[in-house]
Design an enzyme around this catalytic site. Structure first.
Site, PDB file in Angstrom:
ATOM      1  N   ARG A   1       0.833  -1.207   0.000  1.00 49.73           N
ATOM      2  CA  ARG A   1       0.000   0.000   0.000  1.00 49.73           C
ATOM      3  C   ARG A   1       0.860   1.246   0.000  1.00 49.73           C
ATOM      4  O   ARG A   1       1.780   1.364   0.794  1.00 49.73           O
ATOM      5  CB  ARG A   1      -0.861   0.023   1.266  1.00 49.73           C
ATOM      6  CG  ARG A   1      -2.064  -0.820   1.067  1.00 49.73           C
ATOM      7  CD  ARG A   1      -3.270  -0.382   1.767  1.00 49.73           C
ATOM      8  NE  ARG A   1      -4.347  -0.770   0.872  1.00 49.73           N
ATOM      9  CZ  ARG A   1      -5.525  -0.230   0.844  1.00 49.73           C
ATOM     10  NH1 ARG A   1      -5.815   0.726   1.666  1.00 49.73           N
ATOM     11  NH2 ARG A   1      -6.429  -0.651  -0.003  1.00 49.73           N
TER      12      ARG A   1
ATOM     13  N   THR B   1      -1.163   7.653  -0.930  1.00 52.34           N
ATOM     14  CA  THR B   1      -2.381   7.633  -1.750  1.00 52.34           C
ATOM     15  C   THR B   1      -3.353   6.545  -1.302  1.00 52.34           C
ATOM     16  O   THR B   1      -4.502   6.530  -1.707  1.00 52.34           O
ATOM     17  CB  THR B   1      -2.022   7.344  -3.220  1.00 52.34           C
ATOM     18  OG1 THR B   1      -1.432   6.026  -3.270  1.00 52.34           O
ATOM     19  CG2 THR B   1      -1.042   8.355  -3.766  1.00 52.34           C
TER      20      THR B   1
ATOM     21  N   ASP C   1       1.081 -12.247  13.710  1.00 56.95           N
ATOM     22  CA  ASP C   1       1.431 -11.963  12.308  1.00 56.95           C
ATOM     23  C   ASP C   1       1.598 -13.280  11.541  1.00 56.95           C
ATOM     24  O   ASP C   1       2.531 -14.055  11.796  1.00 56.95           O
ATOM     25  CB  ASP C   1       2.740 -11.163  12.257  1.00 56.95           C
ATOM     26  CG  ASP C   1       2.995 -10.643  10.848  1.00 56.95           C
ATOM     27  OD1 ASP C   1       3.082  -9.429  10.673  1.00 56.95           O
ATOM     28  OD2 ASP C   1       3.096 -11.479   9.906  1.00 56.95           O
TER      29      ASP C   1
HETATM   30  N1  URA Z   1      -2.134  -9.556   9.301  1.00 61.01           N
HETATM   31  C1  URA Z   1      -1.675 -10.480  10.179  1.00 61.01           C
HETATM   32  O1  URA Z   1      -0.724 -11.205   9.895  1.00 61.01           O
HETATM   33  N2  URA Z   1      -2.291 -10.592  11.360  1.00 61.01           N
HETATM   34  C2  URA Z   1      -3.337  -9.821  11.729  1.00 61.01           C
HETATM   35  O2  URA Z   1      -3.860  -9.975  12.833  1.00 61.01           O
HETATM   36  C3  URA Z   1      -3.796  -8.849  10.788  1.00 61.01           C
HETATM   37  C4  URA Z   1      -3.167  -8.743   9.591  1.00 61.01           C
END
Ligand code: URA
Length: 222
Positions: free
Chosen positions: A117, A121, A213
């Site tokens: 992203r 913008t 993550d």
């Molecule tokens: N991306 C991830 O890896 N974990 C999240 O909780 C949100 C986005």
């Protein structure tokens, strides 16, 4: 996500074309996946296994075409999947899910897509795109484990539509109500398959309770 209205789970549960898995084996694997003590090798294996289970659910409505075959005993009419199947993993977290899908549909085409992203913008920038120019698919599955704000999923579906794909499904592991609603409202013509629907996004945009993550946990970059 301060100052942004987040819908409740109950508000999005009845959205059309949204499929949330209810299989006990899926829940068992999801519990292991979410556990913070699960290490990257097991985490990646679980993402693949969950990807295969999601593939089984997401392909249940595919179209078949009749064909003639011969078994060792006699000729018969068989049925094969009509047209090709595409899988678009959104890099990098979508890679494990795509591998799981391939366990079920081994001859699927894999169309890698890297999105970033532009913070200024807010537009999606493709930093990697392996979408072929000749498109002849029955369906393409955009796969990304975490449907958080919905931004990347929406961008990926836009890109696939511009490439001429008219049947697209999104497949993820965990959705937040916010991202699910956004994706469903922006692209009401796609099916959305997830293994779980969680409570909300925290101030950093992470899904809660979630799993952390998904990219770092798959690839050991914590
Ligand atoms: N991306 C991830 O890896 N974990 C999240 O909780 C949100 C986005």
């Amino acid at each position: 996500m301060q100052g942004i209205h987040q819908p409740k789970r109950e508000e999005v549960l009845k959205l059309p074309r949204v499929h949330i898995s209810s299989h006990p084996v899926m829940e068992h694997k999801m519990t292991a996946l979410r556990d913070k003590t699960t290490q990257p090798p097991d985490f990646y294996r679980l993402v693949k296994e969950i990807g295969a289970l999601l593939a089984y659910e997401a392909t249940a409505s595919l179209t078949l075409q009749e064909c003639d075959i011969e078994t060792p005993l006699k000729p018969m009419r068989g049925r094969r999947l009509a047209g090709g199947i595409g899988i678009t993993p959104i890099l990098r977290a979508g890679l494990g899910l795509a591998e799981g899908f391939r366990e079920v549909i081994s001859d699927a085409q894999i169309w890698h897509l890297g999105l970033r992203r532009d913070e200024r913008t807010l537009q999606a920038q493709e930093y990697y795109n392996q979408l072929p120019h000749q498109v002849n698919l029955q369906v393409c599955y955009a796969v990304d484990p975490m449907l958080a704000t919905g931004g990347s999923a929406i961008d990926a579906v836009n890109i696939l539509k511009r490439r001429g794909i008219d049947r697209i499904s999104y497949v993820g592991i965990i959705a937040a109500p916010y991202g699910l609603l956004k994706l469903s409202q922006t692209h009401p013509d796609i099916d959305i398959y997830v293994a779980a629907l969680d409570e909300e996004l925290n101030e950093l945009g992470y899904i809660v309770p979630g799993l952390g993550d998904a990219g770092d946990r798959q690839f050991g970059t914590l």
